[in-house]
Each structure stands twice: as structure tokens, then as C-alpha cells.
Design a protein around this motif. Sequence first.
Motif, PDB file in Angstrom:
ATOM      1  N   GLU A 198     -11.656 -52.134 -31.492  1.00 50.32           N
ATOM      2  CA  GLU A 198     -11.494 -53.097 -32.574  1.00 50.32           C
ATOM      3  C   GLU A 198     -12.664 -53.010 -33.539  1.00 50.32           C
ATOM      4  OE1 GLU A 198     -10.616 -57.041 -31.262  1.00 50.32           O
ATOM      5  OE2 GLU A 198      -9.198 -56.318 -29.762  1.00 50.32           O
ATOM      6  N   GLN A 199     -13.803 -52.611 -33.027  1.00 49.79           N
ATOM      7  CA  GLN A 199     -14.984 -52.323 -33.839  1.00 49.79           C
ATOM      8  C   GLN A 199     -15.781 -51.263 -33.111  1.00 49.79           C
ATOM      9  OE1 GLN A 199     -17.082 -55.992 -34.255  1.00 49.79           O
ATOM     10  NE2 GLN A 199     -17.624 -56.112 -32.111  1.00 49.79           N
ATOM     11  N   GLY A 200     -16.611 -50.567 -33.826  1.00 48.02           N
ATOM     12  CA  GLY A 200     -17.377 -49.500 -33.199  1.00 48.02           C
ATOM     13  C   GLY A 200     -16.519 -48.272 -32.946  1.00 48.02           C
ATOM     14  N   ALA A 259     -13.447 -47.404 -35.510  1.00 50.23           N
ATOM     15  CA  ALA A 259     -12.816 -48.473 -36.271  1.00 50.23           C
ATOM     16  C   ALA A 259     -13.486 -48.546 -37.640  1.00 50.23           C
ATOM     17  CB  ALA A 259     -12.953 -49.793 -35.528  1.00 50.23           C
ATOM     18  N   ASP A 260     -12.671 -48.589 -38.685  1.00 50.99           N
ATOM     19  CA  ASP A 260     -13.177 -48.659 -40.056  1.00 50.99           C
ATOM     20  C   ASP A 260     -12.614 -49.899 -40.738  1.00 50.99           C
ATOM     21  OD1 ASP A 260     -14.545 -46.229 -39.873  1.00 50.99           O
ATOM     22  OD2 ASP A 260     -12.784 -45.096 -40.456  1.00 50.99           O
ATOM     23  N   GLY A 261     -13.104 -50.159 -41.928  1.00 53.17           N
ATOM     24  CA  GLY A 261     -12.581 -51.269 -42.713  1.00 53.17           C
ATOM     25  C   GLY A 261     -13.293 -52.566 -42.392  1.00 53.17           C
ATOM     26  N   SER A 262     -12.806 -53.618 -43.012  1.00 58.23           N
ATOM     27  CA  SER A 262     -13.387 -54.937 -42.814  1.00 58.23           C
ATOM     28  C   SER A 262     -12.329 -55.868 -42.241  1.00 58.23           C
ATOM     29  CB  SER A 262     -13.916 -55.485 -44.145  1.00 58.23           C
ATOM     30  OG  SER A 262     -12.829 -55.809 -44.991  1.00 58.23           O
ATOM     31  N   GLU A 263     -12.736 -57.082 -41.920  1.00 62.19           N
ATOM     32  CA  GLU A 263     -11.800 -58.047 -41.359  1.00 62.19           C
ATOM     33  C   GLU A 263     -10.680 -58.392 -42.333  1.00 62.19           C
ATOM     34  OE1 GLU A 263     -13.788 -61.458 -39.847  1.00 62.19           O
ATOM     35  OE2 GLU A 263     -15.106 -60.283 -38.549  1.00 62.19           O
ATOM     36  N   ASP A 264     -10.925 -58.243 -43.635  1.00 61.33           N
ATOM     37  CA  ASP A 264      -9.922 -58.582 -44.644  1.00 61.33           C
ATOM     38  C   ASP A 264      -8.926 -57.458 -44.887  1.00 61.33           C
ATOM     39  OD1 ASP A 264     -11.203 -61.000 -44.960  1.00 61.33           O
ATOM     40  OD2 ASP A 264     -12.500 -60.247 -46.549  1.00 61.33           O
ATOM     41  N   PRO A 280      -6.354 -52.842 -40.357  1.00 62.40           N
ATOM     42  CA  PRO A 280      -7.205 -52.033 -39.475  1.00 62.40           C
ATOM     43  C   PRO A 280      -6.931 -50.537 -39.670  1.00 62.40           C
ATOM     44  CG  PRO A 280      -5.525 -53.212 -38.205  1.00 62.40           C
ATOM     45  CD  PRO A 280      -5.412 -53.672 -39.620  1.00 62.40           C
ATOM     46  N   THR A 281      -7.991 -49.774 -39.755  1.00 65.14           N
ATOM     47  CA  THR A 281      -7.888 -48.321 -39.871  1.00 65.14           C
ATOM     48  C   THR A 281      -8.907 -47.687 -38.937  1.00 65.14           C
ATOM     49  OG1 THR A 281      -9.477 -48.188 -41.695  1.00 65.14           O
ATOM     50  CG2 THR A 281      -7.154 -48.425 -42.301  1.00 65.14           C
ATOM     51  N   TRP A 282      -8.641 -46.451 -38.565  1.00 67.97           N
ATOM     52  CA  TRP A 282      -9.538 -45.703 -37.689  1.00 67.97           C
ATOM     53  C   TRP A 282      -9.664 -44.285 -38.209  1.00 67.97           C
ATOM     54  CZ3 TRP A 282      -5.852 -49.146 -36.309  1.00 67.97           C
ATOM     55  CH2 TRP A 282      -6.240 -50.226 -35.532  1.00 67.97           C
ATOM     56  N   THR A 283     -10.807 -43.678 -37.952  1.00 65.88           N
ATOM     57  CA  THR A 283     -10.991 -42.260 -38.227  1.00 65.88           C
ATOM     58  C   THR A 283     -11.173 -41.547 -36.897  1.00 65.88           C
ATOM     59  OG1 THR A 283     -13.370 -42.584 -38.554  1.00 65.88           O
ATOM     60  CG2 THR A 283     -11.983 -42.523 -40.537  1.00 65.88           C
TER      61      THR A 283
END
Length: 89
Positions: free
Chosen positions: A17-19, A34-39, A42-45
Motif C-alpha cells: 500500500e506504501q513503500g 507503491a506510487d502516487g498520493s492518497e488523493d 493507486p499505482t505501482w511501478t
Amino acid sequence: MTNQDDRPTIDDIEIPEQGEATFWRDGVQHTIRADGSEDDEPTWTIHAEDELIAHINRREGKWLGTNLSPSRQVESDSDWRQVVIDVTD
């Protein structure tokens, strides 16, 4: 299900979810971040060793993955792991 070297495989990790989370595939270390912000959506690389190789996200109930080279996109209704496998093949 870890591989013979006790390195985690894609089946051993949860999508972060983060990291980030690290797994091994075909003897190569991969990292999903995990990329992007809470707003944002959700995206991942996905990185193979240090090289960025793909992006995945979830939109309209589907997991989407785009491989950077060669460029191709795959989608799955339910399983982010399958999208990761498809874009890393």
C-alpha cells in the motif's frame, strides 16, 4: 512458496500500500513500488533490478499493466499477480 534459494516469489508477497516489496522471478530481483498520493488512484511501478519495466494500476474493477519495452498492455479482473507476471514476461 519460496524458490530454492529462499528468495520470495510473486506468490509470497502482498501488493504494497506504501513503500515497496521485493520478489524474485527467473533468477532476477524485482521490486514493486507503491506510487502516487492518497488523493490519486493507486499505482505501482515494477523494476527488474534497477530498471523500470512496467506500471500497474486498478481502474474500473480491473488490474491494468503496461510494459515499457516493448510496449504492451494486459488486464485482469481480479489478480494483480497475473498482471505482474504478464508484464514481466
